[in-house]
Motif scaffolding. Structure first.
Motif, short mmCIF file in Angstrom:
data_model
loop_
_atom_site.label_atom_id
_atom_site.label_comp_id
_atom_site.label_asym_id
_atom_site.label_seq_id
_atom_site.Cartn_x
_atom_site.Cartn_y
_atom_site.Cartn_z
N SER A 4 0.86 -1.19 0.00
CA SER A 4 0.00 0.00 0.00
C SER A 4 0.88 1.22 0.00
N GLY A 5 0.36 2.33 -0.48
CA GLY A 5 1.08 3.60 -0.37
C GLY A 5 1.17 4.08 1.06
N LEU A 6 0.36 3.49 1.92
CA LEU A 6 0.42 3.79 3.35
C LEU A 6 1.33 2.77 4.02
N SER A 7 2.28 3.23 4.80
CA SER A 7 3.17 2.30 5.49
C SER A 7 2.39 1.54 6.56
N LYS A 8 2.99 0.45 7.01
CA LYS A 8 2.33 -0.32 8.08
C LYS A 8 2.17 0.53 9.34
N LEU A 9 3.17 1.34 9.63
CA LEU A 9 3.06 2.21 10.81
C LEU A 9 1.92 3.21 10.63
N GLU A 10 1.83 3.79 9.46
CA GLU A 10 0.73 4.74 9.23
C GLU A 10 -0.62 4.06 9.43
N ARG A 11 -0.76 2.86 8.90
CA ARG A 11 -2.02 2.14 9.07
C ARG A 11 -2.31 1.84 10.54
N GLU A 12 -1.27 1.48 11.28
CA GLU A 12 -1.47 1.19 12.70
C GLU A 12 -1.82 2.47 13.48
N MET A 13 -1.21 3.59 13.10
CA MET A 13 -1.53 4.85 13.78
C MET A 13 -3.00 5.22 13.54
N VAL A 14 -3.44 5.05 12.31
CA VAL A 14 -4.86 5.30 12.01
C VAL A 14 -5.74 4.36 12.83
N ALA A 15 -5.35 3.10 12.89
CA ALA A 15 -6.12 2.11 13.64
C ALA A 15 -6.28 2.52 15.10
N VAL A 16 -5.21 3.01 15.69
CA VAL A 16 -5.25 3.36 17.11
C VAL A 16 -6.07 4.63 17.33
N LYS A 73 -12.94 4.18 22.05
CA LYS A 73 -12.52 3.66 23.35
C LYS A 73 -12.59 2.13 23.41
N CYS A 74 -11.98 1.49 22.41
CA CYS A 74 -11.98 0.02 22.35
C CYS A 74 -10.74 -0.53 23.06
N TYR A 75 -10.96 -1.16 24.20
CA TYR A 75 -9.85 -1.64 25.01
C TYR A 75 -8.99 -2.67 24.27
N TYR A 76 -9.63 -3.59 23.57
CA TYR A 76 -8.87 -4.61 22.86
C TYR A 76 -7.94 -3.98 21.81
N CYS A 77 -8.52 -3.15 20.96
CA CYS A 77 -7.75 -2.62 19.82
C CYS A 77 -6.70 -1.62 20.27
N LEU A 78 -7.01 -0.82 21.28
CA LEU A 78 -6.01 0.12 21.80
C LEU A 78 -4.81 -0.63 22.37
N THR A 79 -5.09 -1.74 23.05
CA THR A 79 -4.02 -2.52 23.64
C THR A 79 -3.16 -3.19 22.57
N ALA A 80 -3.80 -3.88 21.64
CA ALA A 80 -3.05 -4.65 20.65
C ALA A 80 -2.37 -3.73 19.63
N HIS A 81 -3.08 -2.73 19.15
CA HIS A 81 -2.51 -1.88 18.10
C HIS A 81 -1.67 -0.74 18.67
N GLY A 82 -1.94 -0.35 19.91
CA GLY A 82 -1.01 0.55 20.59
C GLY A 82 0.37 -0.08 20.68
N ALA A 83 0.41 -1.37 21.01
CA ALA A 83 1.69 -2.09 21.05
C ALA A 83 2.34 -2.11 19.67
N ALA A 84 1.53 -2.26 18.64
CA ALA A 84 2.08 -2.29 17.27
C ALA A 84 2.70 -0.95 16.90
N VAL A 85 2.07 0.15 17.29
CA VAL A 85 2.65 1.47 17.01
C VAL A 85 3.97 1.62 17.76
N ARG A 86 4.00 1.20 19.01
CA ARG A 86 5.26 1.28 19.76
C ARG A 86 6.35 0.48 19.07
N GLN A 87 5.98 -0.73 18.61
CA GLN A 87 6.99 -1.59 17.98
C GLN A 87 7.47 -1.05 16.64
N LEU A 88 6.54 -0.68 15.78
CA LEU A 88 6.89 -0.25 14.43
C LEU A 88 7.62 1.09 14.42
N SER A 89 7.28 1.94 15.38
CA SER A 89 7.90 3.27 15.42
C SER A 89 9.15 3.31 16.28
#
Lengths: 189, 189, 189, 189, 189, 189
Positions: B64-76, B83-99
């Motif tokens: 995609s023209g959007l990087s994986k980090l960009e997609r994860e940032m949008v997701a979070v 205020k989704c606890y599951y997605c904030l937890t899982a994808h917040g971790a992904a933003v920390r990891q990718l960035s």
């Protein structure tokens, strides 16, 4: 194909379409008299089209404790909250067709509380409204209210799936200005 | 499997899992150290699991023209609005990891406007917020604002897809009280 | 001092600080390993700093029927509604520290309804949410719901004070773009 | 003392009051003809009363680039958004008194946009409304709009402080059903 | 006539006024000491003025199970939600006059929940608030709650009419910036 | 008469109707094929019916710089925001009839931004939406935006009147559960 440009982005369909896609579209034309613009919208990338249709068809057409009409009513109520022109047009027509009751389709589009519904349907639409507008406030009491009108846990999953799906597709449709096929408007009036 | 019950419904996983599903889960365990509870949640019905993962993997992991980090940032950011606890937890971790930037992950969870972002990312998150909270008000001007920071029409489609998807999955997770795997909390701090 | 500029305004700290302020800041450095940026933010005017810290310390640290952890949980839930990056970061860390439960801190930041709380804490957070989002609708029934889970009238006053205080400080922090000290992010994970 | 019970909680004033508090209350009676109920409300605990009055007096009465009338107008507009009966009554009277314009006081209570205000006051009230209703969306552009009508960074801090403070005290007053002294209603009409 | 320009549009009154209109305005001047600006605002077109006054006078002044004070209290509560400066000023004065209780008028303007009301009035204002802010959610249960405190179906119609009317006239007044006559402010304080 | 009970209240029509009312209803039956239920709803009290119809007919049918179609489009957009089943049904049919464009009627019901409108109509509907949802924020700039697309001050008054009126009648209809005549649904599809 039918109608004009299916949405606002410059993303033409793959040309020629792969044979299975062309066959699927031919079936649509034959059975529905049109290729729904949502399918044309995804057809610039066949992997995306296939993923979308697999999820959609499983959710709306596969066996479920929720009837197809019930699922369509939920779809329209979610779309009414989000004011999605595409989904209200296409799925409003589906409610009119499946129910044989044009006024019911209009009530789902305009204000579901104006309809004369039984306790089961009222509970499902109450839940759909709450999960659409304030999902973070969902608690076990909300799920129990569904069990109290006879839904199994599997039914609850299916209900949640439909509510979630239309909250996705309403935003995709509005995000790209997806246009409903003209033919929907006059159907089953 | 890891952790306790993955959600509030009584829908146990198919047992035994079909071989391809078992293999997929084994790969998760090997690479991630866990089987994400979202996968376990859908595994009561393999057709649903496969449809969900096909859509998810295409959207978040395909080219995609959007990087994986960009997609994860949008997701979070979408998940923060809902205020989704599951997605904030899982994808917040992904933003920390990718960035590699723990504070950036927290900012996406807490308030994206607190982050120091370039014009492209600001435009994408502004659009994500608007499409999440008021999708019906989207106009061509909103899409043009994305083109003005360099997004192609295909990039806009991909952005809209991610925003739509997390508006779905936030509601599925909250609707069934999906629990994030414990391991996410300590990752990449 | 630690970190970079504590907020967006050009209001440098008094230099040199008066002896009692310098001593207070030295104690912070010694005990916390940092001088919280909120204190640095007010230190351009010692009268304002002293008034703020007197109110804060009485409210959050003095004897009360509400434990320090309970007060911090309320603080984070209010800050989550207002999406205050500073307060979520600093007081989220406090919840993790006081509870010894990192997931609990995250739940207060992300969605308090995802936490497994007893009736007393649920009642306090329900009240905190209502007083934050619709204070004018408070009635005697809301206070009675707190008494019903064991709060005294003095406890209610203390609860109201914490809710009120963070509705103030969330707006002060967002209004001047107060930046949390970096050290908070990794604490008690 | 004046009027009836100052609020809904069973928290009587310290009796007898410490000499400095009694003296402060005597001055109020002498100068204002009443002891404002907000002071009586905190007088069950002299440390809390002193912390509150120190913060309040510094913010509303100390030297500032914002006039006392400007600070009171901001206070009333914040209280109007939060529909705080106590603060609208007490500070509405203050606006009428300081401005000598009864209609101006009513406009701040009812709808500040109905008043004929200069660019500086309009900018401050626009900021107050935004920081009260959507503090997390504050950006540098909002602060710059204040600088553009002549506010210094110190003025911005003072403005933010007043907005924050009334967002606190509105909630404290509504939370404990604080009753305004009757005398305010007829003042400066 | 009294005061300055009654609103922001360039729509002067018919000149000379037809005899019945002039007589009506003379009666207003004689009895009220002013010609309410709302009447002057419609007087550019006598057909519109007559239609408005016929509806208004039937609704607010004709026989009804709702007293004139009750109707004025409902009018002010609706106008408080919509923050209509004209209607809050004019009808706030009416509540003060009809009740002989200045504080009651202020409570209706500022926050009706601060008033000490009986079950009947509380039910009417609860209904007024709900019909003003979320009319589409009205159900039979809401009407039954009114019957439970003694309203007849005719009373309910009259209540709904007043709520509806002020939702109209609040928007007309704000839409054209209708200015209340100055004299209202000091009345019955 | 046509259809079933016109609303939820027990308020039968005057029987027999006065001759002028009966004549009016006969004309409706002859020209429209029905007596609109809104008229039947008010017919329990002829003074109320006459006041309502005088206001309605002047506003929607009298000479104006706004065409009848423009007024009906505004009516439907206001009713869409308020989700009024009666008004969406009756006036949605009117838009279909007056425009000869069934899709346009649906767009006004579902989401007016989905329609392809000129600058004049866009400005009027933007104003209608703002005055319906946040009337207190109306400023001179909003009126000027209407003048900029060619509206006179008289046109602005007429526009404001229609917006106000439907904010009234939407609430009356929802308040008493007014039912639209069945015949509307199939008209002009």
């Amino acid at each position: 194909m039918s109608d004009s440009k299916p949405h606002a982005l410059d993303l033409p369909m793959v040309d020629p379409l792969p044979a299975p896609t062309q066959k699927y579209f031919d079936i649509c034309l034959d059975k529905l008299g049109m290729i729904p613009n949502v399918l044309q919208s995804y057809a610039f990338d066949i992997a995306k089209l296939d993923a979308f249709t697999a999820l959609y068809n499983d959710m709306m057409l596969a066996d479920s404790g929720l009837s197809k009409l019930e699922r369509e009513m939920v779809a329209v109520v979610v779309s009414s909250i989000n004011k999605c022109y595409y989904c209200l047009t296409a799925h409003g027509a589906a409610v009119r067709q499946l129910s044989g009751d044009p006024a019911l389709g209009e009530q789902m589009v305009m204000n579901w509380r104006a309809a004369d519904l039984d306790a089961r349907m009222t509970a499902m639409l109450t839940f759909a409204e709450a999960l659409t507008t304030a999902s973070a406030k969902t608690t076990e009491a909300d799920r129990q209210a569904l069990r109290d009108v006879g839904l199994t846990d599997r039914d609850i999953f299916d209900l949640v799936s439909v509510i979630g799906f239309f909250n996705m597709t309403n935003r995709v449709a509005s995000g790209i200005d997806m246009r409903p096929n003209d033919a929907y408007h006059a159907q089953n009036r």
